[in-house]
Design an enzyme around this catalytic site. Structure first.
Site, PDB file in Angstrom:
ATOM      1  N   SER A   5       0.800  -1.227   0.000  1.00 63.63           N
ATOM      2  CA  SER A   5       0.000   0.000   0.000  1.00 63.63           C
ATOM      3  C   SER A   5       0.832   1.277   0.000  1.00 63.63           C
ATOM      4  CB  SER A   5      -0.964   0.006   1.190  1.00 63.63           C
ATOM      5  OG  SER A   5      -0.276  -0.192   2.403  1.00 63.63           O
ATOM      6  N   HIS A  11       1.254   4.850   4.238  1.00 62.42           N
ATOM      7  CA  HIS A  11       0.328   5.503   3.305  1.00 62.42           C
ATOM      8  C   HIS A  11       0.694   6.966   3.103  1.00 62.42           C
ATOM      9  CE1 HIS A  11      -3.031   2.376   4.352  1.00 62.42           C
ATOM     10  NE2 HIS A  11      -1.984   1.844   3.758  1.00 62.42           N
TER      11      HIS A  11
END
EC number: 3.4.21.105
Length: 276
Positions: free
Chosen positions: A201, A254
């Protein structure tokens, strides 16, 4: 060559190309994430844009429907395969995209068979000072996923964004984005949660930031991300930060990945503008 626009529907794209052919303007279609329309003679760009605006207002006008016959093209050139989904997967991903996807799947299978901890001992961010010279650990954390939903979500975005970058800008660009974002997002995440984390991610968020800003500042690059999707990405970061859904998220990775992607796109677009 100048990219004029993109259509999600390839038949709509073909209708516009056929119509412009009847007007003496030659356009070509390149199939990537969408059907991209390219113009070779840039001196005709303004004329094409005027016709495009009319076409978008009423694509069902009979003059467009008849254009294929007038241009002598009764075959759109589209080929329908028995397994269109698999064909789409192949066409929209280059070798680097596929290698990373395969690595993630193989590591996920290994984690399912022999256990998460066994695999993490070999692939996790250095969890002991004596491991800091095992250089692969700074990157291999991106291959580890801890649930089916986790890997499916990440690989879908990786294929969609990474495939577009590789097809448009080359395998080298995708490798650079992946390596830098894996290293920096992993570094930030281990500061947040320690070394026991994994997932693609951080790289995915870097690609989101890169594709969106590159598309906004350099439309001729041929890559873009709808603003609604970048808003979704930001909301997902907020949701993870405040733990709205009770899921464990790599918030540090992230945020770091997104910043890395934005920064790289900004630098690349500055360089692109200097060359023009």
């Amino acid at each position: 060559m100048l990219m004029i626009t993109s259509f999600a529907n390839p038949r709509v794209a073909q209708a516009f190309v056929d119509y412009m052919a009847t007007q003496g303007v030659i356009l070509t279609i390149q199939q990537h994430n969408q059907s991209d329309i390219w113009l070779a003679d840039e001196s005709q760009a303004e004329r094409v844009r005027v016709e495009l605006a009319r076409f978008i207002e009423n694509p069902g006008d009979p003059r467009y429907l008849a254009a294929s016959w007038q241009s002598g093209q009764t075959n759109s050139g589209l080929r329908y395969r028995r397994f269109p989904f698999l064909a789409t997967l192949r066409e929209r991903a280059g070798p680097v995209t596929w290698i990373v996807m395969l690595a993630c799947v193989l590591v996920y299978i290994a984690m399912s068979l022999i256990g998460d901890q066994t695999v993490m001992v070999w692939l996790a961010w250095p969890f002991d000072p004596v491991l800091k010279f095992e250089v692969w650990r700074y990157f291999t954390h991106i291959f580890m996923h801890f649930s089916l939903m986790h890997i499916l979500f990440n690989l879908l975005w990786w294929w969609y964004l990474g495939g577009a970058v590789e097809k448009r800008l080359g395998s080298g660009k995708l490798i650079v984005i992946t390596v830098i974002s894996a290293l920096l997002s992993g570094y930030v995440q281990q500061k947040f949660s320690g070394p026991w984390f994994g997932g693609l991610s951080g790289v995915v968020y870097a690609l989101m930031g890169y594709v969106w800003l590159r598309g906004e500042r350099d439309p001729q690059s041929g890559i873009y991300l709808q603003r609604g999707l970048i808003i979704f990405a930001l909301l997902w970061i907020v949701a993870g930060w405040f733990d709205w859904f009770g899921m464990s998220m790599a918030n540090g990775a992230h945020i770091a990945g997104l910043i890395v992607g934005l920064a790289m796109a900004f630098v690349d677009t500055l360089n692109a503008r200097k060359r023009t």
